[in-house]
Design an enzyme around this catalytic site. Structure first.
Site, PDB file in Angstrom:
ATOM      1  N   GLN B  89      19.092 -24.610  14.593  1.00  0.00           N
ATOM      2  CA  GLN B  89      18.100 -24.091  15.555  1.00  0.00           C
ATOM      3  C   GLN B  89      17.978 -24.994  16.780  1.00  0.00           C
ATOM      4  O   GLN B  89      17.165 -24.738  17.663  1.00  0.00           O
ATOM      5  CB  GLN B  89      16.734 -23.943  14.870  1.00  0.00           C
ATOM      6  CG  GLN B  89      16.755 -22.940  13.715  1.00  0.00           C
ATOM      7  CD  GLN B  89      15.474 -22.951  12.884  1.00  0.00           C
ATOM      8  OE1 GLN B  89      14.544 -23.716  13.158  1.00  0.00           O
ATOM      9  NE2 GLN B  89      15.428 -22.109  11.867  1.00  0.00           N
ATOM     10  N   HIS B 151      13.480 -26.199  13.018  1.00  0.00           N
ATOM     11  CA  HIS B 151      12.068 -26.280  13.398  1.00  0.00           C
ATOM     12  C   HIS B 151      11.828 -27.284  14.529  1.00  0.00           C
ATOM     13  O   HIS B 151      11.086 -28.252  14.376  1.00  0.00           O
ATOM     14  CB  HIS B 151      11.200 -26.630  12.184  1.00  0.00           C
ATOM     15  CG  HIS B 151      11.192 -25.531  11.149  1.00  0.00           C
ATOM     16  ND1 HIS B 151      10.236 -25.432  10.204  1.00  0.00           N
ATOM     17  CD2 HIS B 151      12.018 -24.483  10.946  1.00  0.00           C
ATOM     18  CE1 HIS B 151      10.486 -24.374   9.441  1.00  0.00           C
ATOM     19  NE2 HIS B 151      11.565 -23.781   9.876  1.00  0.00           N
ATOM     20  N   GLU B 245       1.865 -16.406  12.066  1.00  0.00           N
ATOM     21  CA  GLU B 245       0.460 -16.466  12.489  1.00  0.00           C
ATOM     22  C   GLU B 245       0.312 -16.376  14.002  1.00  0.00           C
ATOM     23  O   GLU B 245       1.152 -16.860  14.748  1.00  0.00           O
ATOM     24  CB  GLU B 245      -0.165 -17.799  12.051  1.00  0.00           C
ATOM     25  CG  GLU B 245      -0.202 -17.995  10.553  1.00  0.00           C
ATOM     26  CD  GLU B 245      -0.843 -19.318  10.146  1.00  0.00           C
ATOM     27  OE1 GLU B 245      -1.253 -20.078  11.039  1.00  0.00           O
ATOM     28  OE2 GLU B 245      -0.939 -19.570   8.931  1.00  0.00           O
ATOM     29  N   TYR B 255      -4.601 -26.619  11.639  1.00  0.00           N
ATOM     30  CA  TYR B 255      -4.237 -25.219  11.376  1.00  0.00           C
ATOM     31  C   TYR B 255      -3.609 -25.016   9.996  1.00  0.00           C
ATOM     32  O   TYR B 255      -3.068 -23.968   9.693  1.00  0.00           O
ATOM     33  CB  TYR B 255      -3.414 -24.666  12.552  1.00  0.00           C
ATOM     34  CG  TYR B 255      -4.342 -24.507  13.738  1.00  0.00           C
ATOM     35  CD1 TYR B 255      -4.710 -25.610  14.523  1.00  0.00           C
ATOM     36  CD2 TYR B 255      -4.983 -23.297  13.988  1.00  0.00           C
ATOM     37  CE1 TYR B 255      -5.654 -25.505  15.538  1.00  0.00           C
ATOM     38  CE2 TYR B 255      -5.919 -23.177  15.011  1.00  0.00           C
ATOM     39  CZ  TYR B 255      -6.249 -24.278  15.763  1.00  0.00           C
ATOM     40  OH  TYR B 255      -7.196 -24.165  16.756  1.00  0.00           O
ATOM     41  N   TYR B 266      10.886 -19.700   1.170  1.00  0.00           N
ATOM     42  CA  TYR B 266      12.010 -18.775   1.070  1.00  0.00           C
ATOM     43  C   TYR B 266      12.650 -18.946  -0.295  1.00  0.00           C
ATOM     44  O   TYR B 266      12.913 -20.046  -0.745  1.00  0.00           O
ATOM     45  CB  TYR B 266      13.007 -19.009   2.218  1.00  0.00           C
ATOM     46  CG  TYR B 266      12.466 -18.407   3.488  1.00  0.00           C
ATOM     47  CD1 TYR B 266      12.683 -17.059   3.767  1.00  0.00           C
ATOM     48  CD2 TYR B 266      11.682 -19.144   4.358  1.00  0.00           C
ATOM     49  CE1 TYR B 266      12.151 -16.472   4.907  1.00  0.00           C
ATOM     50  CE2 TYR B 266      11.146 -18.568   5.503  1.00  0.00           C
ATOM     51  CZ  TYR B 266      11.380 -17.234   5.774  1.00  0.00           C
ATOM     52  OH  TYR B 266      10.829 -16.664   6.879  1.00  0.00           O
TER      53      TYR B 266
END
Lengths: 375, 375
Positions: B89, B151, B245, B255, B266
């Site tokens: 990513q 991430h 979210e 949060y 997963y």
């Protein structure tokens, strides 16, 4: 019809209680469930209420009320109902048991009442003596009566302070009436359980306003319940094509129909002035396209701990049971249950005394279905 | 790759501007729209920002930034980027143009930065001189660096007070770090546009806390924007399996990740302690199953008047553009656009200067697609 029910009742009585519809375990986001048929052969069941002994009263829109035992046995029609206008969406509608039933024995029911000028929604109460409703009292009659087969509402909800709410449709042909206070079309009303008007209703001192009115600007609410903590009235409203709404109905407020709406007329015509207007309430949530939302309830039981505080909404057209995850006055998430596994129009959802959920299917061979945890 | 882009650019230059993908008019709840291809042949485009002249800067995750003319012409890669870690990513991520660009010429971009210990997300700024990025300044580097391909976040959002927010992922392998303040994993940070720390950040006086931290307990936010009226930061967060979210990220608040989450790991493993916990924020809304939400924006334009105030959310896995009808801090309704008509992973959605919406498709032959009203 009577014979068919007798056969059903006997057949059920000889079966084990609440057999699963099939062996299927339905996996949902927060619980694995199964569906159990409690009773069947009911003609368009509309309202369901539990008596303290675990038996149920169920209305059939076609004009009969029956008792269904905790063992699933369906009674003959109870006697003693008033005359009922049965056509279109009209008929015998909701049923509710007084919170103090053990002391006073009152059962309340709403229905389409024929009379001068047409028909309207009425609310009566009576007591149950064996299979007969006795001491019948008419405690409210929606004004004015009109010739219409549609939009009768209606749900009966106890506020918890000796008063009750009754939701009343706009009768379809009289939608503009929902904006004026000189009639009961498109209103929520609040009355004492004997039919008298509470002194603290919002319009008791408003000249020309009917004193029973609690909130206005509604279309057709077939779902309503009181929030288990706040005590406020939450209702589900059939929108026009598109725009079913979830509202918190507060004293004296205008919910906008038919001036503001998220829907359009069936066939495509525009209604009203748009989505929002000063002085008119915005819903908590809306469904577009419409599900045709009907009964709804907050879940407060222990059988499904991860459902606590959620609202369940039965829907007719979409044939789903929506679970809304609620935080304060926000819908955080919607899960739509049962569309694939059941595929039946759902008129109502009620929480039973042991914490199971009960559904009414809207069909000529309608069922009471219990949702239980999968083994 | 270079050749392919040249061919594309030339081909586009010879075509009319922004041709419709096809003649299809897409009817949505509040607007009839069509899709127009502005540019194509981009390799996994990730960020998009408009310059005052209507041209665009677009990043490719594979490590290049290009300029795209208002006529759709795609430039050669701009020179002058720092070394970028391109794997998984990671790569070149978001791009943003300073609100005072006309005066100062600063362009900001986030990327995966290699270095001692692995890699992390960094934020740099530079100025554009022809096709070269010059005066490069590294203004923030996430600590610590770890060996992970996942991430990275990240979106760059100007708060409007001379500071900016950068969203930072938990790096996947270090999710527990999101709950402690001695690192930048799973955090939103707020810095001045020169990289210094604002004196009013929530943890500047907290011993052991990194002073850039604005909010914490996040997982991986690939969408963020400032509310056009309130000025608050709204962000979209990739949840674990299930549980994307939408949050309002407020100073100093937690949060919840990975202690409270609506998702699961997963493969099916349980994460955390449930959905809610005292001292941890509940999202405004969540998606389950996950859409894999990426970029998001409030719509404030005039081209689609009925979309004003709505949030649009691009999604990767679900290949939809969600329109959320917002009232205050409530999501009243979600409409999912384009799943049937486009069927592409969407990395980002940006409002252009004239009020059109622009999408980036996440593909090796990625596109910039403009949403325009149907004729």
């Amino acid at each position: 019809m009577k014979l068919r029910h007798l056969v059903c009742a006997c057949a059920l009585a000889s079966m084990s209680f609440a057999p699963a519809l099939n062996a299927q375990t339905i996996e949902t986001e927060r619980a694995d469930i199964e569906l159990q048929t409690v009773a069947q052969g009911l003609e368009n069941p509309w309202g369901l209420a539990f008596l303290p002994d675990g038996s149920m009263l169920v209305t059939e829109r076609t004009g009969t009320m029956r008792k269904v035992g905790a063992d699933g046995e369906v009674s003959e029609p109870l006697t003693g109902l008033p005359e009922i206008f049965v056509r279109g969406q009209g008929g015998l509608l909701d049923v509710a048991v007084d919170p103090n039933y053990a002391d006073n024995g009152w059962i309340y029911f709403s229905y389409s009442e024929p009379g001068d000028g047409g028909n309207s929604t009425a609310l009566a109460r009576a007591k149950l003596d064996g299979k007969a409703l006795v001491e019948l009292e008419l405690i409210f009659s929606q004004q004015p009566k009109v010739s219409s087969n549609n939009h009768f509402g209606s749900r009966i909800v106890f506020k918890g302070d000796g008063t009750l709410f009754l939701t009343l449709g706009d009768r379809y042909s009289r939608m503009d009436d929902a904006q004026t206070l000189d009639n009961h079309h498109g209103k929520v009303i609040r009355i004492n359980t004997d039919g008298s008007v509470p002194a603290d209703n919002p319009f008791v001192d408003t000249e020309g306003a009917l004193p029973e009115i609690w909130s206005y600007g509604h279309r057709n609410m077939q779902g309503a319940t009181v929030h288990p903590q706040t005590g406020e009235l939450w209702s589900g409203e059939h929108g026009a094509q598109g725009g079913d709404e979830l509202n918190i109905d507060r004293a004296g407020l205008n919910y906008g129909w038919p001036v503001v709406t998220y829907g359009e007329d069936y066939g495509g015509g525009k209604i009203g002035e748009g989505f929002k207007k000063e002085g008119m309430e915005t819903p908590i949530y809306y469904w577009l396209p419409s599900l045709a939302t009907a009964g709804l309830t907050f879940y407060t039981g222990d059988v499904f701990p991860k459902w606590k505080g959620d609202i369940f909404v039965a829907s007719l057209r979409a044939e789903t049971l929506s679970r809304l995850d609620i935080e304060g006055e926000r819908v955080l998430h919607e899960e739509r249950l049962l569309a694939d596994e059941l595929g039946e129009r759902l008129r109502h959802v009620v929480q039973g005394p042991k914490g199971y959920l009960y559904l009414l299917t809207d069909a000529s061979d309608g069922k009471i279905i219990r949702i239980a945890p999968a083994d």
